[in-house]
Structures are given as structure tokens and as C-alpha cells.
Enzyme design. Structure first.
Site, PDB file in Angstrom:
ATOM      1  CB  ALA A   1      -3.315 -11.833  -0.569  1.00  0.00           C
ATOM      2  CG  ASP A   2      -0.814  -6.940  -3.311  1.00  0.00           C
ATOM      3  OD1 ASP A   2      -0.243  -6.639  -2.506  1.00  0.00           O
ATOM      4  OD2 ASP A   2      -0.531  -7.321  -4.049  1.00  0.00           O
ATOM      5  CG  LEU A   3      -6.552  -3.352   0.152  1.00  0.00           C
ATOM      6  CD1 LEU A   3      -7.785  -3.267  -0.727  1.00  0.00           C
ATOM      7  CD2 LEU A   3      -7.697  -3.730   2.242  1.00  0.00           C
TER       8      LEU A   3
END
Length: 241
Positions: A167-169
Site C-alpha cells: 500500500a505504500d511502496l
């Protein structure tokens, strides 16, 4: 991995008994670790992540905090829907599943959820990846060789081929260890999905935006279009781009 659950009043703990001998003695508050002189480092992000020592091992301790506009209303409280549906328990289980798949992610050690009425707060402990540095920090020092960018692209392909949605690469959630191996960290809100071009492309675009943002903000940040092209070369090795 021996997965166990422990409850004491409003505290719920999920833990690996091979790493955590007695969950009743386990603490998650930074102040308690400081009192034990067990904090060995920290990293700043949405909140402070602490590196702590416990029973001869190094761990990463993270308190779940909200981001964006909603953080103005509640910095670290989430709606209670049961311990097993909490952010911490979900990330713990996902990390365990990814390790079973052979993917390079941190080993989960313990997750704690503390209920307070309709809400809860949460924390996660994972084993620290030895001698590893974030991609963001590395690029402030020097350029990465072409082979590393290709290897990173190939690794992202492996995750996507397994249906892993991060979700937060971003550049702070990619680690490179001293042995030249990449790892992904921080799988809060991550999940397994059916592989699909649309979300895979969005995942890559998120990483690219974080690199461009750092390049625009820092005077010495070693990232160029050619680096991104090498990453895509590695990712294209199975034709998913």
C-alpha cells in the site's frame, strides 16, 4: 514458526513463541525500552520507529499512526472490529504468509492491540534485517550500480506475480542489505490480490513518485531516468509491463 495468541484484559498479543518466550513480560512502549537501556537506534517517518534489543536479538518496534487529514482527528486510534481484524494482526499474518512464499520481508515477532471502548491502538515488532539501509538513504550517498536497479525491478516483479499489493511502496520501504539483497518492509494495509496490470502499474508509479520527490527536495540525490529504465528492464523480465 509457532503462532500463539495471548490476552490480558484489554491487551491482545499475537506472537511467535520461537522468538518471544513470555508475552506477559513483553513491552511495546518506547519509554519502557528506554528504561531497560534496550533502544539501539531509531528512524523517523510518520512516527518514530525504534530499534530495540530483546533476548539477544535486534527488533524493529513500530506504533501504528494515521496519516493525512484523519490524523488531525485521531493520531493513532482505529475503530475496533476485533483483534484479528486489527491493522497489527493483519500485517503480522501477511508477513508470515509472504515469508512462507519465500519473499524477502521482515520476520514478524509480536503484535499488540490495546482496546479502549470503540477504538484501539496497535504496535508491531519484527526482527531487524541485519546491516540494511533504505533505498532513500543509499541514494543520498552515491549512485546505485545498474545491476542493483535491474535486481530491484526483478524483485518487484516477484512480489507482483504472487499478487502482493504494497500500500505504500516508496524509497523508504525498500532496504538493501550488505549482501546486496533487497527487502520490502512496512506492509500496513497490504494484501494479496489477483495479479492485474492496473494495480501493479500503480504500485510502480508510487515508487517512482517517491524517488522523484526526493530528487526534487535533496540537493544530492543520485537518481536519474536511466536508473528507472534499468528497474523496468528487470521488471519486464517476465513481460508484465
Amino acid at each position: 514458526m509457532g503462532v500463539r495468541e495471548f490476552r490480558q484484559g484489554n491487551r491482545y498479543i499475537l506472537y511467535d513463541e520461537a522468538l518471544i518466550g513470555n508475552p506477559q513480560e513483553l513491552v511495546f512502549d518506547a519509554g519502557d525500552w528506554a528504561a531497560r537501556s534496550a533502544i539501539i537506534g531509531f528512524a523517523e517517518g510518520r512516527g518514530t520507529t525504534f530499534f530495540v534489543q530483546h533476548a539477544g536479538r535486534d527488533y524493529v518496534l513500530r506504533h501504528y499512526r494515521r496519516g493525512g487529514f484523519v490524523a488531525r482527528v485521531s493520531e493513532d486510534r482505529y475503530l475496533w472490529l476485533g483483534a484479528r481484524r486489527s491493522r497489527a494482526f493483519a500485517e503480522w499474518q501477511l508477513l508470515a504468509r509472504l515469508r512462507e512464499m519465500g519473499l524477502p520481508v521482515p520476520q514478524p515477532a509480536a503484535a499488540r492491540v490495546v482496546r479502549a471502548g470503540l477504538f484501539y491502538t496497535a504496535d508491531l515488532m519484527t526482527l531487524r534485517i541485519p546491516e540494511a539501509t533504505t533505498l532513500a538513504e543509499l541514494l543520498t550517498r552515491e549512485p546505485l550500480a545498474e545491476g542493483y536497479w535491474i535486481a530491484l525491478g526483478a524483485l518487484l516483479l516477484r512480489f507482483h506475480a504472487h499478487g502482493v499489493f504494497h500500500a505504500d511502496l516508496n524509497a523508504n520501504n525498500v532496504l538493501l542489505d550488505r549482501g546486496g539483497r533487497f527487502h520490502l518492509i512496512d506492509f500496513d494495509r497490504g494484501r494479496l490480490r489477483r495479479p492485474a496490470r492496473r494495480w501493479q502499474q500503480a504500485n510502480l508509479a508510487r515508487l517512482r513518485r517517491s524517488l522523484d520527490k526526493l530528487a526534487g527536495k535533496l540537493p544530492e540525490f543520485h537518481f536519474a531516468q536511466s536508473d528507472w529504465q534499468r528497474l523496468l528492464d528487470g521488471y519486464r523480465s517476465a513481460g508484465l509491463v
